[in-house]
Design a protein around this motif. Structure first.
Motif, PDB file in Angstrom:
ATOM      1  N   LEU A  70       8.340  -0.168   3.009  1.00  0.00           N
ATOM      2  CA  LEU A  70       7.374   0.029   4.086  1.00  0.00           C
ATOM      3  C   LEU A  70       7.609   1.311   4.883  1.00  0.00           C
ATOM      4  O   LEU A  70       6.745   1.731   5.638  1.00  0.00           O
ATOM      5  CB  LEU A  70       7.424  -1.171   5.047  1.00  0.00           C
ATOM      6  N   TYR A  89       9.751   4.046  -0.749  1.00  0.00           N
ATOM      7  CA  TYR A  89       8.448   3.781  -0.128  1.00  0.00           C
ATOM      8  C   TYR A  89       7.413   3.438  -1.195  1.00  0.00           C
ATOM      9  O   TYR A  89       7.301   4.091  -2.222  1.00  0.00           O
ATOM     10  CB  TYR A  89       7.983   4.998   0.681  1.00  0.00           C
ATOM     11  N   ILE A 144       1.608  -4.642   4.242  1.00  0.00           N
ATOM     12  CA  ILE A 144       2.215  -4.401   5.555  1.00  0.00           C
ATOM     13  C   ILE A 144       2.296  -5.721   6.306  1.00  0.00           C
ATOM     14  O   ILE A 144       1.359  -6.527   6.264  1.00  0.00           O
ATOM     15  CB  ILE A 144       1.390  -3.369   6.345  1.00  0.00           C
ATOM     16  N   TRP A 146       3.984 -11.943   6.502  1.00  0.00           N
ATOM     17  CA  TRP A 146       3.088 -11.303   5.545  1.00  0.00           C
ATOM     18  C   TRP A 146       2.018 -12.297   5.131  1.00  0.00           C
ATOM     19  O   TRP A 146       2.268 -13.499   5.054  1.00  0.00           O
ATOM     20  CB  TRP A 146       3.867 -10.845   4.307  1.00  0.00           C
TER      21      TRP A 146
END
Length: 86
Positions: free
Chosen positions: A44, A51, A57, A68
């Motif tokens: 994240l 990444y 997100i 989540w």
């Protein structure tokens, strides 16, 4: 009898608009994905080498509490499964 049918149809329409997504805490996300919490947060972090802009997100539920959306995690996993065939 007409009122009963009208009320039933209204109740069904209201239920269809009241979708409650299931929220997964970090512990469940790590369980379902097989990833560690460190890896998830690295995925994240835009500054991280790990990444992944496709990873869902988290949603801030309150101060110090995130989760989540279960459907987003499931979709991400299904995309990973589908990608292995290509």
């Amino acid at each position: 009898m007409e009122n009963l049918n009208t009320n039933s149809q209204t109740n069904i329409a209201n239920l269809s608009t009241l979708y409650l997504p299931r929220m997964l805490p970090l512990k469940e996300v790590t369980y379902h994905t097989g990833l560690s919490s460190t890896t998830i947060y690295d995925m994240l972090d835009k500054r991280s080498k790990r990444y992944d802009p496709t990873f869902p997100i988290q949603v801030k539920l309150s101060k110090g509490r995130v989760a989540w959306v279960e459907g987003e995690i499931a979709e991400w996993l299904n995309d990973k499964i589908a990608a292995r065939a290509h």
